[in-house]
Design a protein around this motif. Structure first.
Motif, PDB file in Angstrom:
ATOM      1  N   PRO A  22       0.827  -1.210   0.000  1.00 34.52           N
ATOM      2  CA  PRO A  22       0.000   0.000   0.000  1.00 34.52           C
ATOM      3  C   PRO A  22       0.860   1.257   0.000  1.00 34.52           C
ATOM      4  N   ASN A  23       0.246   2.390  -0.299  1.00 36.27           N
ATOM      5  CA  ASN A  23       0.927   3.661  -0.105  1.00 36.27           C
ATOM      6  C   ASN A  23       1.143   3.900   1.386  1.00 36.27           C
ATOM      7  N   VAL A  24       2.136   4.718   1.699  1.00 29.62           N
ATOM      8  CA  VAL A  24       2.370   5.060   3.104  1.00 29.62           C
ATOM      9  C   VAL A  24       1.187   5.848   3.652  1.00 29.62           C
ATOM     10  N   THR A  25       1.045   5.753   4.949  1.00 29.12           N
ATOM     11  CA  THR A  25       0.049   6.546   5.659  1.00 29.12           C
ATOM     12  C   THR A  25       0.754   7.702   6.350  1.00 29.12           C
ATOM     13  N   THR A  26       0.164   8.888   6.298  1.00 30.60           N
ATOM     14  CA  THR A  26       0.744  10.046   6.979  1.00 30.60           C
ATOM     15  C   THR A  26      -0.274  10.632   7.945  1.00 30.60           C
ATOM     16  N   ILE A  27       0.240  11.250   8.982  1.00 32.61           N
ATOM     17  CA  ILE A  27      -0.574  12.008   9.936  1.00 32.61           C
ATOM     18  C   ILE A  27       0.060  13.376  10.108  1.00 32.61           C
ATOM     19  N   GLU A  28      -0.732  14.408  10.078  1.00 35.03           N
ATOM     20  CA  GLU A  28      -0.204  15.769  10.189  1.00 35.03           C
ATOM     21  C   GLU A  28       0.244  16.082  11.620  1.00 35.03           C
ATOM     22  N   VAL A  29       1.333  16.831  11.689  1.00 33.57           N
ATOM     23  CA  VAL A  29       1.830  17.325  12.977  1.00 33.57           C
ATOM     24  C   VAL A  29       0.868  18.388  13.500  1.00 33.57           C
ATOM     25  N   LEU A  30       0.502  18.278  14.767  1.00 37.99           N
ATOM     26  CA  LEU A  30      -0.408  19.255  15.373  1.00 37.99           C
ATOM     27  C   LEU A  30       0.347  20.310  16.181  1.00 37.99           C
ATOM     28  N   LYS A  31       1.502  19.917  16.709  1.00 36.63           N
ATOM     29  CA  LYS A  31       2.274  20.833  17.544  1.00 36.63           C
ATOM     30  C   LYS A  31       3.721  20.803  17.094  1.00 36.63           C
ATOM     31  N   THR A  70       6.658  15.628   1.321  1.00 41.29           N
ATOM     32  CA  THR A  70       6.638  17.034   0.929  1.00 41.29           C
ATOM     33  C   THR A  70       5.518  17.297  -0.072  1.00 41.29           C
ATOM     34  N   GLU A  71       5.315  18.566  -0.388  1.00 38.95           N
ATOM     35  CA  GLU A  71       4.236  18.947  -1.304  1.00 38.95           C
ATOM     36  C   GLU A  71       4.400  18.347  -2.688  1.00 38.95           C
ATOM     37  N   ASP A  72       5.654  18.102  -3.085  1.00 42.74           N
ATOM     38  CA  ASP A  72       5.902  17.520  -4.414  1.00 42.74           C
ATOM     39  C   ASP A  72       6.077  16.006  -4.347  1.00 42.74           C
ATOM     40  N   ASN A  73       5.537  15.403  -3.270  1.00 45.78           N
ATOM     41  CA  ASN A  73       5.558  13.954  -3.093  1.00 45.78           C
ATOM     42  C   ASN A  73       6.970  13.377  -3.012  1.00 45.78           C
ATOM     43  N   ASP A  74       7.872  14.137  -2.429  1.00 44.90           N
ATOM     44  CA  ASP A  74       9.199  13.625  -2.116  1.00 44.90           C
ATOM     45  C   ASP A  74       9.246  13.344  -0.612  1.00 44.90           C
ATOM     46  N   VAL A  75      10.390  12.866  -0.151  1.00 48.65           N
ATOM     47  CA  VAL A  75      10.535  12.493   1.260  1.00 48.65           C
ATOM     48  C   VAL A  75      11.608  13.364   1.900  1.00 48.65           C
ATOM     49  N   ALA A  76      11.297  13.923   3.069  1.00 48.46           N
ATOM     50  CA  ALA A  76      12.271  14.675   3.850  1.00 48.46           C
ATOM     51  C   ALA A  76      12.446  13.991   5.195  1.00 48.46           C
ATOM     52  N   VAL A  77      13.683  13.950   5.675  1.00 53.38           N
ATOM     53  CA  VAL A  77      13.972  13.361   6.981  1.00 53.38           C
ATOM     54  C   VAL A  77      14.262  14.495   7.955  1.00 53.38           C
ATOM     55  N   LYS A  78      13.547  14.515   9.078  1.00 54.84           N
ATOM     56  CA  LYS A  78      13.648  15.631  10.012  1.00 54.84           C
ATOM     57  C   LYS A  78      13.867  15.144  11.448  1.00 54.84           C
ATOM     58  N   GLU A  79      14.677  15.907  12.181  1.00 49.38           N
ATOM     59  CA  GLU A  79      14.752  15.708  13.613  1.00 49.38           C
ATOM     60  C   GLU A  79      13.428  16.170  14.232  1.00 49.38           C
ATOM     61  N   PHE A  80      13.071  15.622  15.363  1.00 52.46           N
ATOM     62  CA  PHE A  80      11.814  15.990  16.009  1.00 52.46           C
ATOM     63  C   PHE A  80      11.698  17.501  16.201  1.00 52.46           C
ATOM     64  N   ARG A  81      12.806  18.127  16.599  1.00 48.20           N
ATOM     65  CA  ARG A  81      12.754  19.562  16.902  1.00 48.20           C
ATOM     66  C   ARG A  81      12.470  20.407  15.671  1.00 48.20           C
ATOM     67  N   ASN A  82      12.664  19.821  14.476  1.00 53.35           N
ATOM     68  CA  ASN A  82      12.463  20.568  13.234  1.00 53.35           C
ATOM     69  C   ASN A  82      11.097  20.312  12.594  1.00 53.35           C
ATOM     70  N   LEU A  83      10.247  19.570  13.286  1.00 50.51           N
ATOM     71  CA  LEU A  83       8.887  19.363  12.781  1.00 50.51           C
ATOM     72  C   LEU A  83       8.039  20.611  13.019  1.00 50.51           C
ATOM     73  N   HIS A  84       7.142  20.880  12.067  1.00 49.05           N
ATOM     74  CA  HIS A  84       6.239  22.026  12.177  1.00 49.05           C
ATOM     75  C   HIS A  84       4.806  21.567  11.970  1.00 49.05           C
ATOM     76  N   ALA A  85       3.898  22.259  12.611  1.00 52.42           N
ATOM     77  CA  ALA A  85       2.477  21.936  12.459  1.00 52.42           C
ATOM     78  C   ALA A  85       2.119  21.909  10.972  1.00 52.42           C
ATOM     79  N   GLY A  86       1.419  20.857  10.569  1.00 44.63           N
ATOM     80  CA  GLY A  86       1.043  20.697   9.165  1.00 44.63           C
ATOM     81  C   GLY A  86       1.944  19.751   8.398  1.00 44.63           C
ATOM     82  N   ASP A  87       3.165  19.475   8.918  1.00 48.92           N
ATOM     83  CA  ASP A  87       4.030  18.477   8.271  1.00 48.92           C
ATOM     84  C   ASP A  87       3.324  17.133   8.242  1.00 48.92           C
ATOM     85  N   LYS A  88       3.467  16.418   7.133  1.00 47.16           N
ATOM     86  CA  LYS A  88       2.827  15.107   6.990  1.00 47.16           C
ATOM     87  C   LYS A  88       3.853  14.020   7.326  1.00 47.16           C
ATOM     88  N   VAL A  89       3.730  13.477   8.530  1.00 49.64           N
ATOM     89  CA  VAL A  89       4.693  12.494   9.024  1.00 49.64           C
ATOM     90  C   VAL A  89       4.249  11.085   8.642  1.00 49.64           C
TER      91      VAL A  89
END
Length: 362
Positions: A22-31, A70-89
């Motif tokens: 299946p395609n990956v599942t994402t959940i948006e960052v709330l905080k 990402t918006e262009d359907n690529d993948v970004a790897v982020k440290e927890f501290r660099n997550l922002h609300a709305g990011d699709k994890v």
């Protein structure tokens, strides 16, 4: 030179378990700074994510982070501290494609030698023969000098000896270093040696302790802080030797991360640990070879930021990581903390650096 990069073999995406995944599942960052439950934690290995029916490789990775789409359907790897609300994890704890996440460990596998069920000296220790390791490293560094990005992670033992200090300077001046990472101590004692001829108060050749030598590194730190920068200190003190001098002269970036135990520190030292990590990360993202010498904590930190692969000009290639220390415990600690692809050499750093200098420079 016999060195040749191993060819990366992509997964066969026609395999049923990959085509039916299946395609990956994402959940948006709330905080900001907080990942959703069941986030997928990254490894050191290449990871493919199925997005809109296509398998996408995470091109820049590091262990213990999270992945976002990402918006262009690529993948970004982020440290927890660099997550922002709305990011699709990306969420999911499996690695077998059953949730659209595939951790791939076989990309650089060659024909494996048949392993004996019982064999002596299977581990790496002070009794291990390292001749081939050295020869492989010489060949790799000759290639990497022109085609890669060599990052050195150094502890102060690299500058406590006259010959090793001169060897490291020669390696830098001959193009075998593209970045230098470390802490306050390695730079302080290198500059102490450049101005006074001692490191922690001991003559770097005779190892004789000088009268009031324990003041030497403090005097150096004070001069550096008065000068306001390493470059200005080099100018004011007419410094013409050493690691730091060679880096400044040859425009090799230096990142020194601060420690709670630092005295001074030098004006170049970054006291904010997350800022220091960000600056180190700029170089581990580009690294193709990382050599860690006699600094357990900085080695683990760098290893945690460095994946087993990188993408250069669209091609996937391995990242070579070496850990060198006289202590078996120290070199094995890096592997214990997740850097599974590390090559370890148990020897003192003076002999290691002089061997490299003698075989790589004229």
């Amino acid at each position: 030179m016999s060195f040749k990069l191993p060819k990366y073999i992509e997964p066969n995406f026609e395999q049923e378990f990959l085509t039916n995944a299946p395609n990956v599942t994402t959940i948006e960052v709330l905080k900001d700074g907080v990942a959703p439950d069941n986030y997928h934690g990254t490894t050191i290995y290449p990871e493919y994510l199925k997005i809109d029916g296509k398998w996408i490789l995470a091109k820049e990775s590091r262990m213990d982070c999270v992945m976002t789409v990402t918006e262009d359907n690529d993948v970004a790897v982020k440290e927890f501290r660099n997550l922002h609300a709305g990011d699709k994890v990306i969420v999911g704890r499996t690695e077998d494609a059953s949730e659209g996440i595939y951790v791939y460990t076989g990309g650089f596998n060659s024909e494996e030698e048949e392993e004996e069920t019982f064999a002596f000296r299977a581990g790496r220790s002070r009794e291990t023969a390292y001749s081939k390791d050295y020869d492989d490293l010489y060949d790799a560094l000759k290639y990497e000098k022109e085609n890669g990005y060599i990052v050195w992670v150094l502890g102060p033992a690299a500058v406590f000896d006259k010959d090793s200090r001169e060897a490291m300077q020669a390696l830098i001046e001959n193009g075998y270093a593209h970045a230098l990472l470390g802490g306050n101590a390695v730079a302080t004692h290198d500059l102490e040696a450049a101005t006074i001829g001692t490191a922690l108060g001991q003559d770097i050749y005779t190892q004789k302790s000088m009268k009031d030598g324990h003041y030497n590194h403090l005097d150096l730190l004070n001069k550096a802080r008065r000068a306001g920068s390493i470059e200005k200190l080099i100018e004011e003190e007419n410094i013409d030797n050493g690691l730091i001098y060679a880096c400044v002269k040859n425009n090799v970036p230096i990142v020194l991360g601060g420690s709670i135990r630092d005295d001074g520190p030098l004006p170049i030292v970054i006291s904010d640990v997350y800022q220091a990590q960000n600056e180190m990360r700029k170089h581990t993202r580009k690294a193709t070879t990382v050599i860690c010498l006699a600094t357990q904590l900085h080695s683990i930190a760098t290893g945690n930021m460095t994946p087993s692969y990188t993408v250069v000009n669209g091609e996937v290639r391995p990242v070579y990581i070496y850990s060198v220390d006289v202590s078996e415990f120290a070199v094995n600690k890096l592997r214990d903390r997740g850097t599974l692809e590390v090559s370890t050499i148990v020897t003192n750093v003076q002999d290691f650096l002089v061997n490299l200098k003698n075989n790589l420079t004229e």
